[in-house]
Motif scaffolding. Structure first.
Motif, PDB file in Angstrom:
ATOM      1  N   HIS A  40     -15.890   2.866  -6.076  1.00 16.85           N
ATOM      2  CA  HIS A  40     -15.415   1.576  -5.549  1.00 16.85           C
ATOM      3  C   HIS A  40     -14.312   0.992  -6.433  1.00 16.85           C
ATOM      4  O   HIS A  40     -13.397   0.332  -5.934  1.00 16.85           O
ATOM      5  N   ARG A  41     -14.400   1.241  -7.729  1.00 17.34           N
ATOM      6  CA  ARG A  41     -13.371   0.741  -8.635  1.00 17.34           C
ATOM      7  C   ARG A  41     -12.046   1.481  -8.421  1.00 17.34           C
ATOM      8  O   ARG A  41     -10.972   0.881  -8.488  1.00 17.34           O
ATOM      9  N   LEU A  42     -12.122   2.775  -8.129  1.00 18.14           N
ATOM     10  CA  LEU A  42     -10.909   3.580  -7.946  1.00 18.14           C
ATOM     11  C   LEU A  42     -10.264   3.368  -6.577  1.00 18.14           C
ATOM     12  O   LEU A  42      -9.043   3.416  -6.436  1.00 18.14           O
ATOM     13  N   SER A  43     -11.094   3.145  -5.580  1.00 20.07           N
ATOM     14  CA  SER A  43     -10.584   3.112  -4.207  1.00 20.07           C
ATOM     15  C   SER A  43     -10.184   1.712  -3.758  1.00 20.07           C
ATOM     16  O   SER A  43     -10.364   1.351  -2.599  1.00 20.07           O
ATOM     17  N   VAL A  44      -9.636   0.924  -4.681  1.00 16.03           N
ATOM     18  CA  VAL A  44      -9.146  -0.406  -4.322  1.00 16.03           C
ATOM     19  C   VAL A  44      -8.067  -0.283  -3.252  1.00 16.03           C
ATOM     20  O   VAL A  44      -8.013  -1.040  -2.287  1.00 16.03           O
ATOM     21  N   PHE A  45      -7.192   0.713  -3.438  1.00 16.29           N
ATOM     22  CA  PHE A  45      -6.110   0.931  -2.474  1.00 16.29           C
ATOM     23  C   PHE A  45      -6.021   2.427  -2.196  1.00 16.29           C
ATOM     24  O   PHE A  45      -5.262   3.152  -2.835  1.00 16.29           O
ATOM     25  N   PRO A  46      -6.829   2.923  -1.244  1.00 17.72           N
ATOM     26  CA  PRO A  46      -6.771   4.362  -0.932  1.00 17.72           C
ATOM     27  C   PRO A  46      -5.532   4.698  -0.114  1.00 17.72           C
ATOM     28  O   PRO A  46      -5.113   3.946   0.759  1.00 17.72           O
ATOM     29  N   ILE A  47      -4.926   5.838  -0.410  1.00 19.53           N
ATOM     30  CA  ILE A  47      -3.753   6.323   0.314  1.00 19.53           C
ATOM     31  C   ILE A  47      -4.038   7.738   0.787  1.00 19.53           C
ATOM     32  O   ILE A  47      -4.284   8.638  -0.024  1.00 19.53           O
ATOM     33  N   MET A  48      -4.020   7.934   2.101  1.00 13.73           N
ATOM     34  CA  MET A  48      -4.257   9.265   2.653  1.00 13.73           C
ATOM     35  C   MET A  48      -2.921   9.949   2.918  1.00 13.73           C
ATOM     36  O   MET A  48      -2.067   9.406   3.614  1.00 13.73           O
ATOM     37  N   VAL A  49      -2.744  11.133   2.356  1.00 17.15           N
ATOM     38  CA  VAL A  49      -1.530  11.922   2.576  1.00 17.15           C
ATOM     39  C   VAL A  49      -1.825  12.952   3.666  1.00 17.15           C
ATOM     40  O   VAL A  49      -2.714  13.787   3.512  1.00 17.15           O
ATOM     41  N   SER A  50      -1.085  12.879   4.752  1.00 16.94           N
ATOM     42  CA  SER A  50      -1.347  13.738   5.906  1.00 16.94           C
ATOM     43  C   SER A  50      -1.036  15.201   5.597  1.00 16.94           C
ATOM     44  O   SER A  50      -0.087  15.495   4.857  1.00 16.94           O
ATOM     45  N   PRO A  51      -1.803  16.118   6.175  1.00 19.47           N
ATOM     46  CA  PRO A  51      -1.482  17.545   6.022  1.00 19.47           C
ATOM     47  C   PRO A  51      -0.186  17.888   6.747  1.00 19.47           C
ATOM     48  O   PRO A  51       0.220  17.197   7.688  1.00 19.47           O
ATOM     49  N   LEU A  52       0.462  18.942   6.324  1.00 20.39           N
ATOM     50  CA  LEU A  52       1.772  19.316   6.857  1.00 20.39           C
ATOM     51  C   LEU A  52       1.716  19.599   8.357  1.00 20.39           C
ATOM     52  O   LEU A  52       2.654  19.279   9.082  1.00 20.39           O
ATOM     53  N   ARG A  53       0.621  20.175   8.830  1.00 20.04           N
ATOM     54  CA  ARG A  53       0.523  20.557  10.245  1.00 20.04           C
ATOM     55  C   ARG A  53       0.581  19.348  11.176  1.00 20.04           C
ATOM     56  O   ARG A  53       0.814  19.504  12.374  1.00 20.04           O
ATOM     57  N   GLU A  54       0.355  18.153  10.649  1.00 19.74           N
ATOM     58  CA  GLU A  54       0.378  16.937  11.470  1.00 19.74           C
ATOM     59  C   GLU A  54       1.721  16.211  11.400  1.00 19.74           C
ATOM     60  O   GLU A  54       1.870  15.138  11.972  1.00 19.74           O
TER      61      GLU A  54
END
Length: 522
Positions: A353-367
């Motif tokens: 919870h401390r680390l995921s204050v601002f989660p960023i998802m990087v999309s896979p190349l196939r998308e």
């Protein structure tokens, strides 16, 4: 002689009006090139930005899609160097022996070399080169009827279009990073670029810009090879800490015996081999940023100590009773599902919870659609330079193949594939034109829905005997084999998907997708 552009004044007016129209920079660039195509009846045109001795395409018309990903070093492209140094209209003769960076890349004449008309227009702002506009035609006399004064008019309008876009971009960046307490803060321009024009990349860049303007902890998520380190670098370079260190630590490569020392440091005599005081990564990153890659690999003991530093901003070197205060921003990354790790008891919930204050998802190349071709162009230009080739391009069939392939290894796999294919193509080439074909990649027969790595990972597992599997249909046989193996592994790991993924040596995200595709889960 009648002035060629008198009848096309309305096209120039449209360019001028676009300067005041509330449209995006990319739309403005593309409309500019559409007008150029109509005005000059050319086969191709490109708008390029000049930065750091490189010309970077911002928009193209009539050129192969991968050109948008290329960055042309003027020291390696004599025509572009001539445009950069001229300060005025440059007309290249049809029989010029200077190689053209667009040879074999013009879609209407793919494979043709040389023998075409080329004009370069340097774009200036405040007596400084900011870019170039290039127009190409396969008729050697394509642009003979246009005077230099007419071309200068076009150059001035194009320069104004580019300059406004660059100024707007600069203002947006300053607005996102400037604070009231320090209005004169200046941040050096990022030298790390995330290549792509897909909706996913546009959203990613916006998220980077938002979180970079704060000191929030960011957690970068995504499959192996998607470029998480590049995202971390971009966050740092766009932040107020950009002039301070960005320290990198790969948690997966840390032997447990030295992990604590690497993070927090030690004093002389703290343990055998500690012959002097040593600062840890947190101290080295003081006032800057610490990037913890593969954060999911840290032991629970180290997780507890890391949590204390995040909570209170102080740490202790090994063997030292004193607390040290540090002001270190944390960016973490993982390809694991940390929620699953928390449920399995392998990752602390409070640290998550401390680390995921601002989660960023990087999309896979196939998308990411045509970003595949842009990235291919970027890697090909770099590879062309390393292999000292005059020309390196993708065939039309190869472009289709790259777009269909699922890229389980993402951008890293694409880069390695381009390098390998270029070496093979160079060995087979009979002249200066090196064109990559599907056969050079060995991926042309891969089923779109299947990753060869997934299949290999499954088949190579010795834990399941191949029994009662029909052999008259390879796809059904493979899927049944995968279902059996994954089901057995899940049972052995008490239905824990993360543990099952580790046992099968496959990324947990890929395992979930594979399970859905073979109807093993909803």
């Amino acid at each position: 002689m009648m002035i060629a552009m008198q009848h096309d004044t309305k096209d120039l007016i449209h360019i001028a009006l676009d300067l005041t129209t509330n449209i995006s920079s990319q739309d403005r660039f593309e409309r500019l090139l559409t007008t150029m195509r109509k005005l000059f009846n050319c086969d191709a045109s490109a708008l390029l930005e000049f930065k750091g001795q490189h010309f970077k395409p911002l928009a193209i018309n009539g050129l192969s899609a991968d050109v948008l990903g290329r960055q042309f070093n003027i020291n390696e492209h004599p025509r572009l160097e001539a445009i950069a140094r001229a300060g005025d209209v440059v007309r290249f003769p049809a029989d010029s022996d200077l190689p053209d960076p667009y040879d074999a890349l013009i879609t209407s004449h793919q494979g043709d070399l040389h023998v075409h008309a080329c004009v370069g227009l340097p774009l200036m702002a405040n007596q400084r080169l900011i870019g170039a506009l290039t127009i190409d035609g396969f008729n050697p006399h394509q642009f003979d009827n246009f005077s230099n004064d007419e071309l200068r008019t076009v150059s001035a309008l194009a320069a104004a279009t580019l300059n406004i876009a660059l100024l707007m971009d600069k203002l947006e960046k300053v607005a996102g990073t400037m604070t009231e307490s320090d209005p004169a803060t200046h941040h050096p321009q990022s030298n790390t670029e995330i290549i792509g024009q897909s909706a996913q990349i546009k959203a990613l860049k916006k998220e980077i810009s938002v979180v970079a303007s704060t000191d929030m902890t960011a957690l970068i998520l995504g499959e192996t090879g998607v470029g998480k380190e590049l995202v971390a670098t971009a966050i740092h370079q766009q932040s107020s800490r950009a002039d301070k260190p960005l320290i990198y630590l790969n948690c997966a490569a840390l032997p447990e015996s030295i992990a604590e020392s690497e993070l927090f440091g030690h004093v002389k005599g703290a343990f055998t081999g500690a012959i002097s005081n040593r600062s840890g990564k947190f101290e080295l990153a003081d006032k800057g940023t610490l990037f913890l890659d593969e954060i999911g690999e840290l032991t629970l003991t180290l997780q507890a100590k890391l949590l204390r530093v995040l909570q209170y901003g102080d740490l202790q070197r090994i063997g030292d009773d004193r607390n040290l205060k540090v002001d270190t921003r944390i960016i973490a990354a993982t390809n694991k599902d940390l929620k699953e790790e928390v449920l399995a008891g392998r990752f602390r919930a409070d640290l998550y919870h401390r680390l995921s204050v601002f989660p960023i998802m990087v999309s896979p190349l196939r998308e990411r659609g045509e970003d595949i071709l842009l990235l291919a162009g970027f890697f090909m230009e770099r590879c062309r330079s390393k292999l000292q080739l005059s020309h390196l391009s993708l065939s039309t069939a190869c472009q289709s193949t790259l777009m269909r392939y699922p890229w389980p290894g993402n951008i890293r796999e694409l880069e390695h594939s381009i390098n390998r294919a270029a070496i093979l193509a160079k060995a087979e080439a009979k002249d200066e034109l090196v064109i990559l074909q599907p056969a050079h990649f060995r991926i042309d027969n891969v089923n779109v829905g299947h990753s060869p790595f997934e299949i290999t990972d499954v088949i190579n597992q010795p834990t399941l005997a191949v029994t009662n599997i029909p052999v008259d249909n390879l796809r059904e046989a493979t899927e049944q084999f995968q279902r059996q193996l994954i089901t057995n592994a899940l049972q052995e790991n008490n239905n824990n998907w993360a543990a099952t993924a580790r046992q099968l040596s496959i990324d947990v995200g890929n395992l979930h997708r594979l399970a859905k595709r073979i109807a093993l889960k909803q």
